[in-house]
Write an enzyme that holds these catalytic residues in place. Sequence first.
Site, PDB file in Angstrom:
ATOM      1  N   GLN A 177      -3.310   2.830  12.057  1.00  0.00           N
ATOM      2  CA  GLN A 177      -2.417   1.888  11.379  1.00  0.00           C
ATOM      3  C   GLN A 177      -2.723   0.520  11.975  1.00  0.00           C
ATOM      4  O   GLN A 177      -2.284   0.204  13.078  1.00  0.00           O
ATOM      5  CB  GLN A 177      -0.945   2.260  11.581  1.00  0.00           C
ATOM      6  CG  GLN A 177       0.040   1.207  11.104  1.00  0.00           C
ATOM      7  CD  GLN A 177      -0.100   0.870   9.630  1.00  0.00           C
ATOM      8  OE1 GLN A 177      -0.369   1.747   8.820  1.00  0.00           O
ATOM      9  NE2 GLN A 177       0.060  -0.391   9.281  1.00  0.00           N
ATOM     10  N   GLN A 237      -2.370  -2.705  10.508  1.00  0.00           N
ATOM     11  CA  GLN A 237      -1.535  -3.865  10.208  1.00  0.00           C
ATOM     12  C   GLN A 237      -0.439  -3.978  11.260  1.00  0.00           C
ATOM     13  O   GLN A 237       0.154  -2.960  11.639  1.00  0.00           O
ATOM     14  CB  GLN A 237      -0.905  -3.705   8.821  1.00  0.00           C
ATOM     15  CG  GLN A 237      -0.283  -4.975   8.280  1.00  0.00           C
ATOM     16  CD  GLN A 237       0.352  -4.755   6.909  1.00  0.00           C
ATOM     17  OE1 GLN A 237       0.999  -3.736   6.676  1.00  0.00           O
ATOM     18  NE2 GLN A 237       0.172  -5.693   6.009  1.00  0.00           N
ATOM     19  N   PRO A 266       4.552   5.535  10.575  1.00  0.00           N
ATOM     20  CA  PRO A 266       5.697   4.635  10.757  1.00  0.00           C
ATOM     21  C   PRO A 266       6.171   3.891   9.519  1.00  0.00           C
ATOM     22  O   PRO A 266       7.236   3.273   9.553  1.00  0.00           O
ATOM     23  CB  PRO A 266       5.200   3.642  11.814  1.00  0.00           C
ATOM     24  CG  PRO A 266       3.717   3.603  11.636  1.00  0.00           C
ATOM     25  CD  PRO A 266       3.336   5.003  11.222  1.00  0.00           C
ATOM     26  N   TYR A 267       5.413   3.916   8.433  1.00  0.00           N
ATOM     27  CA  TYR A 267       5.779   3.140   7.250  1.00  0.00           C
ATOM     28  C   TYR A 267       5.939   4.052   6.036  1.00  0.00           C
ATOM     29  O   TYR A 267       5.557   5.215   6.050  1.00  0.00           O
ATOM     30  CB  TYR A 267       4.709   2.079   6.956  1.00  0.00           C
ATOM     31  CG  TYR A 267       4.576   1.044   8.040  1.00  0.00           C
ATOM     32  CD1 TYR A 267       5.553   0.070   8.224  1.00  0.00           C
ATOM     33  CD2 TYR A 267       3.482   1.048   8.897  1.00  0.00           C
ATOM     34  CE1 TYR A 267       5.437  -0.881   9.228  1.00  0.00           C
ATOM     35  CE2 TYR A 267       3.361   0.099   9.905  1.00  0.00           C
ATOM     36  CZ  TYR A 267       4.342  -0.865  10.068  1.00  0.00           C
ATOM     37  OH  TYR A 267       4.225  -1.800  11.068  1.00  0.00           O
ATOM     38  N   GLU A 291      -1.296   0.308   2.369  1.00  0.00           N
ATOM     39  CA  GLU A 291      -2.140   0.104   1.202  1.00  0.00           C
ATOM     40  C   GLU A 291      -3.632   0.082   1.509  1.00  0.00           C
ATOM     41  O   GLU A 291      -4.379  -0.743   0.968  1.00  0.00           O
ATOM     42  CB  GLU A 291      -1.747  -1.207   0.511  1.00  0.00           C
ATOM     43  CG  GLU A 291      -1.925  -2.473   1.357  1.00  0.00           C
ATOM     44  CD  GLU A 291      -0.747  -2.857   2.232  1.00  0.00           C
ATOM     45  OE1 GLU A 291      -0.699  -4.010   2.676  1.00  0.00           O
ATOM     46  OE2 GLU A 291       0.133  -2.007   2.469  1.00  0.00           O
ATOM     47  N   HIS A 303       4.391   0.845  -5.420  1.00  0.00           N
ATOM     48  CA  HIS A 303       4.311  -0.285  -4.492  1.00  0.00           C
ATOM     49  C   HIS A 303       2.923  -0.375  -3.867  1.00  0.00           C
ATOM     50  O   HIS A 303       2.287  -1.442  -3.888  1.00  0.00           O
ATOM     51  CB  HIS A 303       5.378  -0.143  -3.409  1.00  0.00           C
ATOM     52  CG  HIS A 303       5.382  -1.264  -2.416  1.00  0.00           C
ATOM     53  ND1 HIS A 303       6.156  -2.393  -2.584  1.00  0.00           N
ATOM     54  CD2 HIS A 303       4.708  -1.443  -1.251  1.00  0.00           C
ATOM     55  CE1 HIS A 303       5.943  -3.221  -1.569  1.00  0.00           C
ATOM     56  NE2 HIS A 303       5.071  -2.658  -0.742  1.00  0.00           N
ATOM     57  N   GLU A 304       2.450   0.729  -3.311  1.00  0.00           N
ATOM     58  CA  GLU A 304       1.147   0.696  -2.635  1.00  0.00           C
ATOM     59  C   GLU A 304       0.009   0.458  -3.627  1.00  0.00           C
ATOM     60  O   GLU A 304      -0.971  -0.225  -3.304  1.00  0.00           O
ATOM     61  CB  GLU A 304       0.922   1.991  -1.847  1.00  0.00           C
ATOM     62  CG  GLU A 304       1.992   2.299  -0.806  1.00  0.00           C
ATOM     63  CD  GLU A 304       2.283   1.153   0.148  1.00  0.00           C
ATOM     64  OE1 GLU A 304       1.376   0.353   0.421  1.00  0.00           O
ATOM     65  OE2 GLU A 304       3.430   1.051   0.612  1.00  0.00           O
ATOM     66  N   GLU A 326       3.726  -9.157   0.285  1.00  0.00           N
ATOM     67  CA  GLU A 326       4.795  -8.201  -0.008  1.00  0.00           C
ATOM     68  C   GLU A 326       5.723  -8.644  -1.136  1.00  0.00           C
ATOM     69  O   GLU A 326       6.199  -7.811  -1.905  1.00  0.00           O
ATOM     70  CB  GLU A 326       5.594  -7.909   1.262  1.00  0.00           C
ATOM     71  CG  GLU A 326       4.781  -7.208   2.346  1.00  0.00           C
ATOM     72  CD  GLU A 326       4.238  -5.844   1.929  1.00  0.00           C
ATOM     73  OE1 GLU A 326       4.640  -5.332   0.865  1.00  0.00           O
ATOM     74  OE2 GLU A 326       3.398  -5.289   2.661  1.00  0.00           O
ATOM     75  N   TYR A 385       9.532  -9.071   1.787  1.00  0.00           N
ATOM     76  CA  TYR A 385       9.509  -8.245   0.584  1.00  0.00           C
ATOM     77  C   TYR A 385      10.510  -8.765  -0.452  1.00  0.00           C
ATOM     78  O   TYR A 385      10.146  -9.077  -1.584  1.00  0.00           O
ATOM     79  CB  TYR A 385       9.875  -6.799   0.920  1.00  0.00           C
ATOM     80  CG  TYR A 385       8.901  -6.052   1.792  1.00  0.00           C
ATOM     81  CD1 TYR A 385       8.109  -5.035   1.268  1.00  0.00           C
ATOM     82  CD2 TYR A 385       8.786  -6.317   3.153  1.00  0.00           C
ATOM     83  CE1 TYR A 385       7.223  -4.311   2.057  1.00  0.00           C
ATOM     84  CE2 TYR A 385       7.902  -5.614   3.953  1.00  0.00           C
ATOM     85  CZ  TYR A 385       7.124  -4.614   3.404  1.00  0.00           C
ATOM     86  OH  TYR A 385       6.245  -3.911   4.199  1.00  0.00           O
TER      87      TYR A 385
END
EC number: 3.3.2.6
Length: 646
Positions: free
Chosen positions: A172, A174, A307-308, A312, A336-337, A359, A424
Amino acid sequence: MNTLLSIGRSIITSAPRIVSARQTTVTARTMATVSTINMPRDPNTLSNYNNWRTKHTIADLAIDFTKQRVHGTVTLQLESITDKESEEIILDTSFVDVQSVAVDGNKTGEWTLEKRIEPFGTPLSVKIPGGAAKGTVIALAITLSTTDKCTALQWLTPAQTSNKKFPYMFSQCQAIHNRSIFPCQDTPDVKSTYDFRIRSPLPVLASGLPRGAGSFVHGENGESGTLLYSFYQEIPMPSYLFALASGDIATASIGPRSLVSTGPEELIGAKWELERDTEKFIETIEKIVYPYEWTQYNVLVLPPSFPYGGMENPVFTFATPTIISGDRENVDVVAHELAHSWSGNLVSNASWEHFWLNEGWTVYLERRIIAAVHGEAYRDFSSIIGWKALEDSVKLYGEDHEFTKLIVDLKGKDPDDAFSSVPYEKGFHFLYYLERLVGKPSWDKFIPHYFTTWKKKSLDSYDFKATLLDFFASDSAASKALESVDWDSWFYKPGLPSKPEFDTSLVDKCYALAKKWESKDYTPSPSDIEGWAANQVVVFLQQVQLFTTPLTPVQSQAMGKAYNLVNTKNVELSSRYFGVGLAAKDETVYQPTAELLGKVGRMKFVRTLYRKLVVVDRKLAVETFEKNKDFYHPICRDQVEKDLKE
């Protein structure tokens, strides 16, 4: 382009702290030798990416599950974008064991790991005597190994996986964690094409198109043999989209250009959950923006410590298993992704200070997909849920906090600390406001123009503003309407924006049921929510959480029993119900909350529940965290540690 940039920056005269960083030149820095560098517009990188730009990255890496390390050689092909002005290349690293650096094949060059600078890591300086002419490409081959302090990788033992048979690893990256896997220009302002050559004893997925697996090597000392898995990514992408996963992974088709990958035992359920909507979502957004450019759109459903909700990563979205709820009620995460394939992946924020460009646009496009598939009322329904999340974030930070602005100041700060629903939802509301201001038909012409103009590039908020004003310059009605936009307030004012008028047709009965619960004498029945979508129950629970006076423990227990909220597989429901119960000081939900915190690693649920649990039972909250901290991803673990500090 230069004209647009000057327009974008000259208009914002009341914000003098923002400068056109790309035009600023300094001739000294504190980290190492004096060198001429152009100040970049991303404050969260230590690299001198305005002197050198990564054009292509080759990752030749091996995954060692025994030592929990990734090691090998990464080759960066960097182009000089000045004419011999810089005699060193500075890369981001964080807790990486760098063993050697070769410059164009020469291993005798000078390189230095400078002093660590928190929270950004240790700059790696590679000398380029005499610099390089503009346009010259230099290849840096860096031999390295990750360490046990790597923040991008999570290693799971067989016991932490669902079938308990094999270990698992996933990344991960990001926001600024790729630098803990290998030295790089770890900024979304730089985009590179990639070749992945990953050796592992277990199947591998990456953020590229697969070329296949081969080159089997027998294991030594009884260890498993390994295969070399190859991938390529011809569309330039920022470093935070570099992604790897390896484990006991099975794959099935969910559409003509889509696969789902997950554990063998979960494959049938995941296929059923996603196969109805994935291609429909792709075809819908293609009509809103333009055709999908990444060839395949696949989903990797990860183990529960991810964790998310989703990440993407190109070609393979990494997704939380909480979307596999057996009722297809949480597949909006896929919408969303998928939308990120345009907003974020093709068109990227230039720095994490402008995260709303990733976002906010993605939430906007996600809700346009939902509206096209389910009806316009569903867009407002989703927006109402999002508004509550925005209110919660603003309340948590405080309405004057820096992190409640659309453009945030992240100088010297870890971007992870600013992660919330603000970019977001506040970002969405800004775009929704602009849509209503110029009119939806006109706005819909701007969408493909914007994503075409900035395709394969990065931009900041001022570039967005300039592009918008330039596009509508020939439309007198739209230009007149845009004159009313208070750009400074939208960009720099903390707190909530003005709340729009939503279509409440899908939530009115949720509000009505919540109103009944204001009476201590209300007796619930399963028929109260019969026929409701899960998100309608979410809205109901959100309304109950807004009560000035919490429910009593007796009410909380009655709600959980009547509406089957304790044992539901849908974590969107159980987590919110536990929030209601914790506020009610209903001790019957304390242990179920702790148990859920040992099964789910998604920060959306984990951080919220810890914050509520610690208020009513600090001892249980701390014990639960200590018991499960190795289950959580390092990003999640670090954030919860901060949440639990007294």
